[in-house]
Design a protein around this motif. Sequence first.
Motif, PDB file in Angstrom:
ATOM      1  N   GLY A 290       0.789  -1.229   0.000  1.00 35.11           N
ATOM      2  CA  GLY A 290       0.000   0.000   0.000  1.00 35.11           C
ATOM      3  C   GLY A 290       0.815   1.268   0.000  1.00 35.11           C
ATOM      4  O   GLY A 290       0.248   2.362   0.057  1.00 35.11           O
ATOM      5  N   VAL A 291       2.149   1.143  -0.058  1.00 34.66           N
ATOM      6  CA  VAL A 291       3.021   2.321  -0.062  1.00 34.66           C
ATOM      7  C   VAL A 291       3.778   2.386  -1.387  1.00 34.66           C
ATOM      8  O   VAL A 291       4.395   1.404  -1.803  1.00 34.66           O
ATOM      9  CB  VAL A 291       4.026   2.281   1.105  1.00 34.66           C
ATOM     10  N   GLU A 292       3.713   3.524  -2.040  1.00 42.30           N
ATOM     11  CA  GLU A 292       4.517   3.782  -3.245  1.00 42.30           C
ATOM     12  C   GLU A 292       5.575   4.815  -2.883  1.00 42.30           C
ATOM     13  O   GLU A 292       5.261   5.995  -2.702  1.00 42.30           O
ATOM     14  CB  GLU A 292       3.652   4.288  -4.390  1.00 42.30           C
ATOM     15  N   ALA A 293       6.807   4.378  -2.744  1.00 43.52           N
ATOM     16  CA  ALA A 293       7.905   5.279  -2.391  1.00 43.52           C
ATOM     17  C   ALA A 293       8.633   5.723  -3.657  1.00 43.52           C
ATOM     18  O   ALA A 293       8.885   4.921  -4.552  1.00 43.52           O
ATOM     19  CB  ALA A 293       8.879   4.588  -1.444  1.00 43.52           C
ATOM     20  N   PHE A 294       8.981   7.007  -3.714  1.00 42.05           N
ATOM     21  CA  PHE A 294       9.658   7.553  -4.882  1.00 42.05           C
ATOM     22  C   PHE A 294      11.152   7.705  -4.600  1.00 42.05           C
ATOM     23  O   PHE A 294      11.538   8.176  -3.523  1.00 42.05           O
ATOM     24  CB  PHE A 294       9.052   8.912  -5.262  1.00 42.05           C
ATOM     25  N   PRO A 295      12.008   7.307  -5.550  1.00 45.16           N
ATOM     26  CA  PRO A 295      13.457   7.444  -5.345  1.00 45.16           C
ATOM     27  C   PRO A 295      13.837   8.889  -5.040  1.00 45.16           C
ATOM     28  O   PRO A 295      13.248   9.830  -5.578  1.00 45.16           O
ATOM     29  CB  PRO A 295      14.038   6.985  -6.689  1.00 45.16           C
ATOM     30  N   SER A 296      14.835   9.061  -4.183  1.00 46.02           N
ATOM     31  CA  SER A 296      15.219  10.402  -3.735  1.00 46.02           C
ATOM     32  C   SER A 296      16.720  10.593  -3.793  1.00 46.02           C
ATOM     33  O   SER A 296      17.494   9.692  -3.461  1.00 46.02           O
ATOM     34  CB  SER A 296      14.730  10.625  -2.303  1.00 46.02           C
ATOM     35  N   ASP A 297      17.118  11.809  -4.191  1.00 46.23           N
ATOM     36  CA  ASP A 297      18.511  12.240  -4.129  1.00 46.23           C
ATOM     37  C   ASP A 297      18.695  13.317  -3.066  1.00 46.23           C
ATOM     38  O   ASP A 297      19.728  13.984  -3.029  1.00 46.23           O
ATOM     39  CB  ASP A 297      18.960  12.787  -5.490  1.00 46.23           C
ATOM     40  N   ALA A 298      17.681  13.480  -2.217  1.00 41.86           N
ATOM     41  CA  ALA A 298      17.717  14.491  -1.166  1.00 41.86           C
ATOM     42  C   ALA A 298      17.764  13.807   0.201  1.00 41.86           C
ATOM     43  O   ALA A 298      18.074  12.630   0.291  1.00 41.86           O
ATOM     44  CB  ALA A 298      16.497  15.410  -1.296  1.00 41.86           C
ATOM     45  N   ASN A 299      17.454  14.546   1.268  1.00 43.69           N
ATOM     46  CA  ASN A 299      17.458  13.950   2.609  1.00 43.69           C
ATOM     47  C   ASN A 299      16.035  13.690   3.100  1.00 43.69           C
ATOM     48  O   ASN A 299      15.742  13.777   4.286  1.00 43.69           O
ATOM     49  CB  ASN A 299      18.215  14.839   3.602  1.00 43.69           C
ATOM     50  N   PHE A 300      15.158  13.382   2.169  1.00 41.88           N
ATOM     51  CA  PHE A 300      13.774  13.052   2.482  1.00 41.88           C
ATOM     52  C   PHE A 300      13.262  12.087   1.423  1.00 41.88           C
ATOM     53  O   PHE A 300      13.883  11.911   0.368  1.00 41.88           O
ATOM     54  CB  PHE A 300      12.897  14.313   2.528  1.00 41.88           C
ATOM     55  N   ILE A 301      12.127  11.473   1.710  1.00 40.88           N
ATOM     56  CA  ILE A 301      11.498  10.546   0.766  1.00 40.88           C
ATOM     57  C   ILE A 301      10.024  10.901   0.646  1.00 40.88           C
ATOM     58  O   ILE A 301       9.321  11.063   1.653  1.00 40.88           O
ATOM     59  CB  ILE A 301      11.658   9.085   1.228  1.00 40.88           C
ATOM     60  N   LEU A 302       9.573  11.024  -0.585  1.00 45.30           N
ATOM     61  CA  LEU A 302       8.155  11.227  -0.881  1.00 45.30           C
ATOM     62  C   LEU A 302       7.517   9.858  -1.078  1.00 45.30           C
ATOM     63  O   LEU A 302       8.095   8.985  -1.733  1.00 45.30           O
ATOM     64  CB  LEU A 302       8.001  12.072  -2.153  1.00 45.30           C
ATOM     65  N   PHE A 303       6.334   9.666  -0.499  1.00 42.34           N
ATOM     66  CA  PHE A 303       5.628   8.412  -0.729  1.00 42.34           C
ATOM     67  C   PHE A 303       4.126   8.651  -0.804  1.00 42.34           C
ATOM     68  O   PHE A 303       3.606   9.614  -0.245  1.00 42.34           O
ATOM     69  CB  PHE A 303       5.978   7.359   0.328  1.00 42.34           C
ATOM     70  N   ARG A 304       3.473   7.749  -1.532  1.00 38.54           N
ATOM     71  CA  ARG A 304       2.012   7.826  -1.706  1.00 38.54           C
ATOM     72  C   ARG A 304       1.365   6.662  -0.962  1.00 38.54           C
ATOM     73  O   ARG A 304       1.884   5.542  -0.978  1.00 38.54           O
ATOM     74  CB  ARG A 304       1.652   7.792  -3.193  1.00 38.54           C
ATOM     75  N   ILE A 305       0.233   6.941  -0.327  1.00 40.96           N
ATOM     76  CA  ILE A 305      -0.442   5.946   0.491  1.00 40.96           C
ATOM     77  C   ILE A 305      -1.932   6.258   0.526  1.00 40.96           C
ATOM     78  O   ILE A 305      -2.325   7.428   0.464  1.00 40.96           O
ATOM     79  CB  ILE A 305       0.165   5.956   1.921  1.00 40.96           C
ATOM     80  N   ASP A 306      -2.763   5.264   0.595  1.00 39.35           N
ATOM     81  CA  ASP A 306      -4.204   5.495   0.669  1.00 39.35           C
ATOM     82  C   ASP A 306      -4.544   6.256   1.952  1.00 39.35           C
ATOM     83  O   ASP A 306      -3.973   6.000   3.016  1.00 39.35           O
ATOM     84  CB  ASP A 306      -4.977   4.170   0.656  1.00 39.35           C
ATOM     85  N   ASP A 307      -5.485   7.196   1.823  1.00 40.87           N
ATOM     86  CA  ASP A 307      -5.964   7.973   2.965  1.00 40.87           C
ATOM     87  C   ASP A 307      -4.816   8.637   3.712  1.00 40.87           C
ATOM     88  O   ASP A 307      -4.624   8.474   4.924  1.00 40.87           O
ATOM     89  CB  ASP A 307      -6.775   7.074   3.913  1.00 40.87           C
ATOM     90  N   ALA A 308      -4.035   9.397   2.953  1.00 38.00           N
ATOM     91  CA  ALA A 308      -2.824  10.012   3.509  1.00 38.00           C
ATOM     92  C   ALA A 308      -3.117  10.899   4.715  1.00 38.00           C
ATOM     93  O   ALA A 308      -2.340  10.920   5.676  1.00 38.00           O
ATOM     94  CB  ALA A 308      -2.114  10.823   2.422  1.00 38.00           C
ATOM     95  N   ARG A 309      -4.223  11.612   4.692  1.00 32.24           N
ATOM     96  CA  ARG A 309      -4.559  12.500   5.813  1.00 32.24           C
ATOM     97  C   ARG A 309      -4.732  11.704   7.106  1.00 32.24           C
ATOM     98  O   ARG A 309      -4.228  12.094   8.170  1.00 32.24           O
ATOM     99  CB  ARG A 309      -5.822  13.291   5.489  1.00 32.24           C
ATOM    100  N   ALA A 310      -5.434  10.580   7.029  1.00 27.07           N
ATOM    101  CA  ALA A 310      -5.645   9.762   8.230  1.00 27.07           C
ATOM    102  C   ALA A 310      -4.332   9.186   8.737  1.00 27.07           C
ATOM    103  O   ALA A 310      -4.079   9.134   9.953  1.00 27.07           O
ATOM    104  CB  ALA A 310      -6.649   8.644   7.930  1.00 27.07           C
ATOM    105  N   VAL A 311      -3.465   8.748   7.819  1.00 33.37           N
ATOM    106  CA  VAL A 311      -2.164   8.214   8.211  1.00 33.37           C
ATOM    107  C   VAL A 311      -1.320   9.309   8.867  1.00 33.37           C
ATOM    108  O   VAL A 311      -0.684   9.084   9.909  1.00 33.37           O
ATOM    109  CB  VAL A 311      -1.428   7.619   6.993  1.00 33.37           C
ATOM    110  N   PHE A 312      -1.316  10.488   8.277  1.00 32.84           N
ATOM    111  CA  PHE A 312      -0.585  11.627   8.846  1.00 32.84           C
ATOM    112  C   PHE A 312      -1.065  11.925  10.263  1.00 32.84           C
ATOM    113  O   PHE A 312      -0.251  12.092  11.191  1.00 32.84           O
ATOM    114  CB  PHE A 312      -0.763  12.853   7.947  1.00 32.84           C
TER     115      PHE A 312
END
Length: 361
Positions: A290-312
């Motif tokens: 259920g997690v789609e993580a995007f490759p990163s060249d920075a010091n953070f990682i962007l990821f997509r997840i269902d119902d992101a607001r509730a997870v946050f």
Amino acid sequence: MPNSYDPDQIIRPEILALSAYHVPPATGMIKLDAMENPYALPLKLRDEISQLAAGAPVNRYPDASAASLKASLRTALGVPDEMDILLGNGSDEIIQIIAMAAAKPGAVLLSAEPAFAMFRMIATFANLEYVGVALKDDFSLDLEAMLAAIAQHKPAVIFLAYPNNPSGNLFDADAVLQIIQATPGIVVIDEAYHAFADASLMDKLTQYPNLLLMRTLSKLGLAGLRLGLLVGRPEWLLHLEKMRLPYNVGIMTQLIAQTVLSHTDILLQQAQVIKAGRAKMYRRLAELNGVEAFPSDANFILFRIDDARAVFDTLKQRGILIKILDGTHPLLANCLRVTVGTPEENTQFCETLQTILSETV
């Protein structure tokens, strides 16, 4: 005399329509929302800084030109001899200086989106028209769309983050150079995350007369100092310096930054540890259902997840603060961004996220 005063009658409507940049409280939380370096400076270096603070002439204004600090930055960052340096109270002030200087009637500031939020906000502050060109679904540059927008709008300024915030990826360098060549105005490359990317356009400054490069020490571990810098040809910085407020870089910032820059090996070692933590965190996120993580060249990682607001919200309730990006741009639907912290913080975040996901199955 009027009986009451109405801000609507005085303040520009586009400013009234803005929302202030929100910085959430983080007391007592694992703070993984602001791309900060989680590591303190070594005790010996902190002691050296304490001695500096004790002897600093804080009753006097700082060196307005910050000549010694600029010399240290030139050496530490490998700034070409032909280029000048402009200092800002963080990169935000530099973005504002550039925007204000270029704000002729009808002038356009352009960026690729999603982008650093301050590009759009500061364009509004400066009364510049803002044009955002959407990235592709994988957050790569849409070169054809960028070149078409440049031809149509003839932007005075383009800002591109390299790596990009909030997606974390490095844009294709050849595509960026094509944009620089096609632009009638200046192109500012924001290299805030340079230390984690192993890539820079610093060596291109001498080849492209409309290229400026922006750096910050915030992501390297000195976020509290608020020091940003712009590197570029003297003919540009001569005029941008006119926009810089006097004494914008305080004496403690100058003294501490100059001292720490003589120990850049410490900062670079910390960056290497953060990169290792990023790789481990990315693997763990990519393994979660259920997690789609995007490759990163920075010091953070962007990821997509269902119902992101509730997870946050659930992460926050359990003492972990990250960044919610859902609703800020169509490409960021259900996206969250997590800063790479210490190994312990990263483990706690990943385990807590995994627990939250198991609870919703």
